[in-house]
Design a protein around this motif. Structure first.
Motif, mmCIF file in Angstrom:
data_model
loop_
_atom_site.group_PDB
_atom_site.id
_atom_site.type_symbol
_atom_site.label_atom_id
_atom_site.label_comp_id
_atom_site.label_asym_id
_atom_site.label_seq_id
_atom_site.Cartn_x
_atom_site.Cartn_y
_atom_site.Cartn_z
ATOM 1 N N ALA A 59 11.185 9.018 5.953
ATOM 2 C CA ALA A 59 9.931 8.503 6.530
ATOM 3 C C ALA A 59 9.983 6.978 6.611
ATOM 4 C CB ALA A 59 8.763 8.978 5.684
ATOM 5 N N PRO A 60 10.904 6.439 7.398
ATOM 6 C CA PRO A 60 11.094 4.986 7.434
ATOM 7 C C PRO A 60 9.927 4.206 8.040
ATOM 8 C CG PRO A 60 12.413 6.036 9.133
ATOM 9 C CD PRO A 60 11.815 7.135 8.293
ATOM 10 N N THR A 61 9.072 4.863 8.794
ATOM 11 C CA THR A 61 7.985 4.145 9.468
ATOM 12 C C THR A 61 6.672 4.155 8.687
ATOM 13 O OG1 THR A 61 7.352 6.112 10.726
ATOM 14 C CG2 THR A 61 8.988 4.635 11.735
ATOM 15 N N LEU A 62 6.659 4.755 7.498
ATOM 16 C CA LEU A 62 5.416 4.760 6.724
ATOM 17 C C LEU A 62 5.014 3.324 6.379
ATOM 18 C CD1 LEU A 62 5.876 7.690 4.166
ATOM 19 C CD2 LEU A 62 4.470 7.657 6.237
ATOM 20 N N PRO A 63 3.723 3.020 6.499
ATOM 21 C CA PRO A 63 3.282 1.677 6.088
ATOM 22 C C PRO A 63 3.463 1.522 4.578
ATOM 23 C CG PRO A 63 1.393 3.088 6.550
ATOM 24 C CD PRO A 63 2.620 3.871 6.924
ATOM 25 N N ARG A 64 3.559 0.285 4.122
ATOM 26 C CA ARG A 64 3.751 0.012 2.694
ATOM 27 C C ARG A 64 2.648 -0.933 2.225
ATOM 28 N NH1 ARG A 64 8.998 1.241 0.864
ATOM 29 N NH2 ARG A 64 8.924 -0.386 -0.714
ATOM 30 N N ARG A 65 2.110 -0.626 1.042
ATOM 31 C CA ARG A 65 1.153 -1.520 0.396
ATOM 32 C C ARG A 65 1.076 -1.167 -1.079
ATOM 33 N NH1 ARG A 65 -3.013 2.133 2.606
ATOM 34 N NH2 ARG A 65 -4.502 2.485 0.940
ATOM 35 N N PRO A 66 0.590 -2.077 -1.901
ATOM 36 C CA PRO A 66 0.496 -1.780 -3.336
ATOM 37 C C PRO A 66 -0.624 -0.776 -3.616
ATOM 38 C CG PRO A 66 0.073 -4.128 -2.892
ATOM 39 C CD PRO A 66 0.238 -3.434 -1.573
ATOM 40 N N PRO A 67 -0.387 0.163 -4.535
ATOM 41 C CA PRO A 67 -1.429 1.145 -4.862
ATOM 42 C C PRO A 67 -2.559 0.540 -5.691
ATOM 43 C CG PRO A 67 0.556 1.553 -6.152
ATOM 44 C CD PRO A 67 0.877 0.461 -5.186
#
Length: 120
Positions: A59-67
């Motif tokens: 899933a390389p296109t998943l957005p990333r952010r801190p939980p």
């Protein structure tokens, strides 16, 4: 905002992993375990998958952010919540890459929290 039990119930139902999948409530949010390994966090009704090669590959296109504040960025898999097969594959592959949990000490060997050695 804490994660709702409805979110956790929906996630558990979608994954259909039975006893392999467990959830532990922590500070109003949840740690998600697969085969005894932490594979994701549920925070603010979002699914944060542990960063790993599996996430990069599947899933390389998943957005990333801190939980949560101060955490590193995790892939946010909310868009996979309605794709049970893709989500299940991502979590299973993530679990395969995570280290085995450290064995816990027997209860008698653990010190009570906040109880250090006596002051001299």
């Amino acid at each position: 905002m804490a994660t709702s039990t409805q979110f956790i119930d929906h996630l558990t139902e979608q994954l259909a992993l039975g006893d392999r999948f467990t959830v532990r409530k922590m500070f109003g949010e949840y740690a998600l375990y697969l085969d005894g390994k932490v594979v994701a966090l549920a925070c603010d009704n979002s699914l944060f998958v542990k960063p790993s090669e599996a996430g990069t590959r599947l899933a390389p296109t998943l957005p990333r952010r801190p939980p949560y504040p101060g955490a590193k960025a995790y892939p946010v898999a909310d868009e996979l919540l309605d794709c049970p097969q893709a989500l299940q594959e991502l979590l299973v592959q993530t679990a395969l890459l995570m280290p085995a949990p450290k064995p816990r000490k027997p209860a008698a060997a653990r010190r009570p929290r906040g109880k250090g050695p006596p002051a001299r």
